[in-house]
Scaffold this active site. Structure first.
Site, PDB file in Angstrom:
ATOM      1  N   ASP A  68       0.873  -1.170   0.000  1.00  0.00           N
ATOM      2  CA  ASP A  68       0.000   0.000   0.000  1.00  0.00           C
ATOM      3  C   ASP A  68       0.907   1.216   0.000  1.00  0.00           C
ATOM      4  OD1 ASP A  68      -2.269   1.690   0.266  1.00  0.00           O
ATOM      5  OD2 ASP A  68      -2.083   1.686   2.440  1.00  0.00           O
ATOM      6  N   SER A  69       0.318   2.391  -0.159  1.00  0.00           N
ATOM      7  CA  SER A  69       1.112   3.614  -0.105  1.00  0.00           C
ATOM      8  C   SER A  69       1.624   3.878   1.298  1.00  0.00           C
ATOM      9  CB  SER A  69       0.280   4.809  -0.582  1.00  0.00           C
ATOM     10  OG  SER A  69      -0.815   5.021   0.292  1.00  0.00           O
ATOM     11  N   CYS A  90      -4.617  -1.519  -1.644  1.00  0.00           N
ATOM     12  CA  CYS A  90      -4.884  -0.088  -1.792  1.00  0.00           C
ATOM     13  C   CYS A  90      -5.902   0.083  -2.907  1.00  0.00           C
ATOM     14  CB  CYS A  90      -3.592   0.650  -2.131  1.00  0.00           C
ATOM     15  SG  CYS A  90      -3.787   2.389  -2.591  1.00  0.00           S
ATOM     16  N   GLU A  94      -2.077   8.745   7.960  1.00  0.00           N
ATOM     17  CA  GLU A  94      -0.696   8.296   7.765  1.00  0.00           C
ATOM     18  C   GLU A  94       0.261   9.001   8.722  1.00  0.00           C
ATOM     19  OE1 GLU A  94       1.852   5.702   6.173  1.00  0.00           O
ATOM     20  OE2 GLU A  94      -0.169   5.896   5.359  1.00  0.00           O
ATOM     21  N   CYS A 120     -11.249   3.384   1.170  1.00  0.00           N
ATOM     22  CA  CYS A 120      -9.793   3.530   1.254  1.00  0.00           C
ATOM     23  C   CYS A 120      -9.361   2.680   2.434  1.00  0.00           C
ATOM     24  CB  CYS A 120      -9.399   4.990   1.465  1.00  0.00           C
ATOM     25  SG  CYS A 120      -7.646   5.251   1.851  1.00  0.00           S
ATOM     26  N   HIS A 141      -7.120   3.011   4.484  1.00  0.00           N
ATOM     27  CA  HIS A 141      -6.756   3.799   5.669  1.00  0.00           C
ATOM     28  C   HIS A 141      -7.965   4.052   6.583  1.00  0.00           C
ATOM     29  CE1 HIS A 141      -3.072   4.759   3.456  1.00  0.00           C
ATOM     30  NE2 HIS A 141      -2.581   5.315   4.553  1.00  0.00           N
TER      31      HIS A 141
END
Length: 260
Positions: A7-8, A71, A152, A184, A186
């Site tokens: 993932d990012s 992601c 993040e 998402c 996140h």
């Protein structure tokens, strides 16, 4: 069996947590591409190149058997390319959990929270078109620009986060919404904070369990020779160790930096 996940940043850890609990006796290598996070507001060509580089890195350095693109944005942009280029590698992508939300929604008023790139991507638009056939739906698409970055960076102090969420969610108050799709990876990290903006009977949908089920199905065709589970977390930039520990609570892992 070796499974690569990326993932990012830390969002994909919500996927890793679910699959690690579901598919045991497996070696997992997770890459948090924090140097280029978040993907959701990056140029599509840059995202595609990063996804290709990470996949190649996992194959060359860890000889993975299965890849999980944890992601929504990366899946939307790169999944077709990756499957064509790495034809012998089973690749699991993630998409917003719109299908179960539609199937169970009583009011058919559904909010979808995601990055701008996911919402505007062709793959998601095709999903909406496919699932909307022959039924009336009110889908409220909320491109939450900056939210993944806030998570993040562990900038989720309650008052600050509530004010940030308010600007995106305040207009949904009187829409009779009974389902919210967390589009998402996140966002499940702050699902309790998101839930506060809706009635108690509103259901939040995420993709982790569906990914775990898909990995279970694929792993049945692989010979698992690992005697015990091993999880390695790698990151390309900076990372919040506190957030990693929060998401992977009660899961043992090793963590270190990588260059890709």
């Amino acid at each position: 069996m070796k499974v690569g996940v990326f993932d990012s940043g830390i969002g994909g850890l919500t996927i890793l947590s679910a699959i690690a609990k579901s598919v045991e006796n497996t070696e997992y290598v997770y890459i948090a591409d924090t140097l280029f996070a978040p993907y959701g507001e990056k140029d599509t060509n840059e995202i595609l190149q990063r996804c290709d580089n990470i996949t190649n890195y996992l194959i060359k350095n860890y000889n993975i058997d299965i890849l999980v693109v944890a992601c929504n944005t990366a899946t939307s942009i790169s999944i077709k390319f990756l499957r064509e280029k790495y034809r012998n590698l089973p690749i699991i992508g993630v998409e917003p959990a719109l299908k179960p939300a539609i199937l169970t929604s009583r009011t058919k008023n559904i909010a979808v929270l995601a990055t701008p790139t996911t919402i505007n991507g062709r793959k998601y638009k095709e999903l909406v078109e496919k699932l909307s056939t022959n039924q009336e739906l009110n889908l409220y698409h909320i491109p939450c620009s900056g939210l993944a970055k806030k998570i993040e960076e562990a900038d989720i102090e309650t008052n600050s986060l509530q004010e940030f969420l308010k600007k995106y969610l305040k207009d949904l108050k009187n829409k009779n919404i009974d389902s919210v799709v967390l589009g998402c990876t996140h966002y499940p990290i702050i699902k309790n904070e998101i839930k506060k903006f809706f009635d108690d009977n509103v259901i939040l949908y995420e993709s982790a369990n569906a990914i775990a089920k898909r990995l279970q199905d694929l792993s049945e065709n692989k010979n698992s020779i690992n005697k015990e589970q091993k999880i390695t977390i790698l990151y390309s930039g900076k990372i919040s160790f506190d957030m990693v520990n929060t998401v992977l609570k009660n899961i043992n892992f090793e963590i270190g930096k990588c260059e890709i």
